[in-house]
Design a protein around this motif. Structure first.
Motif, PDB file in Angstrom:
ATOM      1  N   THR A   8       0.826  -1.212   0.000  1.00 13.89           N
ATOM      2  CA  THR A   8       0.000   0.000   0.000  1.00 13.89           C
ATOM      3  C   THR A   8       0.863   1.267   0.000  1.00 13.89           C
ATOM      4  OG1 THR A   8      -0.143  -0.132   2.416  1.00 13.89           O
ATOM      5  CG2 THR A   8      -1.986  -1.076   1.146  1.00 13.89           C
ATOM      6  N   PRO A   9       1.778   1.406  -0.961  1.00 15.62           N
ATOM      7  CA  PRO A   9       2.622   2.611  -0.981  1.00 15.62           C
ATOM      8  C   PRO A   9       1.825   3.886  -1.208  1.00 15.62           C
ATOM      9  CG  PRO A   9       2.852   1.409  -3.040  1.00 15.62           C
ATOM     10  CD  PRO A   9       2.070   0.520  -2.114  1.00 15.62           C
ATOM     11  N   GLY A  10       0.704   3.775  -1.902  1.00 15.06           N
ATOM     12  CA  GLY A  10      -0.122   4.957  -2.140  1.00 15.06           C
ATOM     13  C   GLY A  10      -0.688   5.515  -0.853  1.00 15.06           C
ATOM     14  N   ALA A  11      -1.186   4.643   0.017  1.00 11.61           N
ATOM     15  CA  ALA A  11      -1.741   5.083   1.293  1.00 11.61           C
ATOM     16  C   ALA A  11      -0.664   5.711   2.172  1.00 11.61           C
ATOM     17  CB  ALA A  11      -2.391   3.904   2.014  1.00 11.61           C
ATOM     18  N   ALA A  12       0.510   5.085   2.209  1.00 10.33           N
ATOM     19  CA  ALA A  12       1.605   5.624   3.009  1.00 10.33           C
ATOM     20  C   ALA A  12       2.039   6.988   2.489  1.00 10.33           C
ATOM     21  CB  ALA A  12       2.782   4.657   3.004  1.00 10.33           C
ATOM     22  N   SER A  13       2.198   7.086   1.177  1.00 12.99           N
ATOM     23  CA  SER A  13       2.660   8.343   0.583  1.00 12.99           C
ATOM     24  C   SER A  13       1.631   9.447   0.723  1.00 12.99           C
ATOM     25  CB  SER A  13       3.008   8.118  -0.896  1.00 12.99           C
ATOM     26  OG  SER A  13       4.031   7.151  -1.015  1.00 12.99           O
TER      27      SER A  13
END
Length: 316
Positions: free
Chosen positions: A281-286
């Motif tokens: 989930t890199p989008g959520a983290a970013s």
């Protein structure tokens, strides 16, 4: 012929500018990758986790659209030279020297994932200047205590054997594809077949890129004998904790306890994911990082729990 494994983030990473550079820190070469526009107004220095290299944070860097993101290979991993001794003081000295060598300032946001969260937290506690410390999947509690102690002890034995066995046997053990795959399977939570194939392929390609067996053993010992809570009382900058609902390494209650100890902390818990937020989930983290970077500085205060399931730093 085996079909190539395509990253689910391929279109975004392919459109992100990236340049490979290197710099000498205390006589040893550190390789790093610069993502995003070179003339960006904001810079993020990102430190990856144990046994990985810069590729592990490539998806985070690509999602931080419009920011300049610097991701070094940790000393002794990827293609960076190892430290004389891979203990916490060595990593803190290296990160401080790397920051200085690149002419970075306090305006640079510092981000660490997993083991990188320990290194960055220790460095900031020792005086590394930043306006915001971001810890993704932070190691919030001691690994040698509590329910993880037995598993940690087994892992220590594994890395010790890898270092002490004759070189071919030791390297074969550390780079054993079945063991690497077992580690990958244990950390993955997603049921998406294509995503799982890609994550496994990433671990197969990059999880065994290290300079020597001694560096790996020392780095592992460092990772399990230190944690972010050790430095919490000496961190006086705003901290964003991006934790995971199903992280098997540090549970949410431990993340909440860490947030409560920090002077100015915000805890964001990503649902349905474990210790691989940077892959799954890199989008959520970013998104959490970009939002926090855009916030105006807030008055320091003790964190407070909100009904959203995250912990936010107190506002004025």
């Amino acid at each position: 012929m085996r079909a190539p494994v395509i990253s689910p983030y391929q279109s975004l990473t392919a459109s992100t500018p990236v340049v490979h550079r290197s710099v000498v820190v205390d006589g040893r070469t550190t390789h790093y990758w610069e993502y995003g526009p070179a003339d960006a107004q904001e810079t993020v220095l990102a430190v990856h986790g144990f046994r990985g290299d810069h590729h592990g944070l490539e998806t985070i860097a690509a999602h931080l659209v419009g920011k300049r993101v610097l991701v070094p290979d940790l000393p002794g991993f990827g293609i960076s030279d190892p430290l004389p001794v891979s203990d916490i003081d060595g990593y803190v000295g290296w990160l401080t020297g790397f920051h200085r060598a690149l002419g970075l300032t306090r305006d640079t946001v510092v981000l660490g994932h997993s083991f990188g969260s320990i290194v960055t937290a220790a460095a900031v506690a020792a005086g590394l200047g930043t306006r915001l410390l971001v810890l993704v999947n932070p190691i919030a509690a001691p690994a040698l205590q509590g329910p993880r102690a037995v598993a940690t002890g087994i892992a220590i034995g594994y890395y010790r054997a890898g270092a002490l066995l004759p070189r071919p046997l030791g390297l074969g053990l550390l780079r054993n594809r079945a063991i690497v795959r077992a580690m990958s399977v244990a950390m993955l939570k997603s049921h998406d077949r294509d995503l799982r194939r890609w994550v496994h392929e990433q671990h197969d390609r990059y999880f065994s890129a290290f300079a020597d067996r001694t560096s790996v053993l020392e780095a592992f010992r460092t990772s399990v004998t230190h944690d972010v809570s050790e430095y919490a009382d000496r961190i006086d900058v705003p901290v964003l904790l991006v934790a995971a609902e199903h992280d098997d390494i540090t549970a949410v209650p431990e993340q909440q306890a860490l947030a409560a100890r920090l002077r100015d902390a915000e805890l964001v818990v990503v649902p349905g994911v474990g210790h691989l937020v940077h892959y799954e989930t890199p989008g959520a983290a970013s998104e959490a990082v970009l939002r926090r970077m855009a916030d105006r500085p807030r008055r320091a205060g003790h964190p407070r729990r909100t009904g959203s399931g995250r912990v936010d730093g107190a506002t004025s």
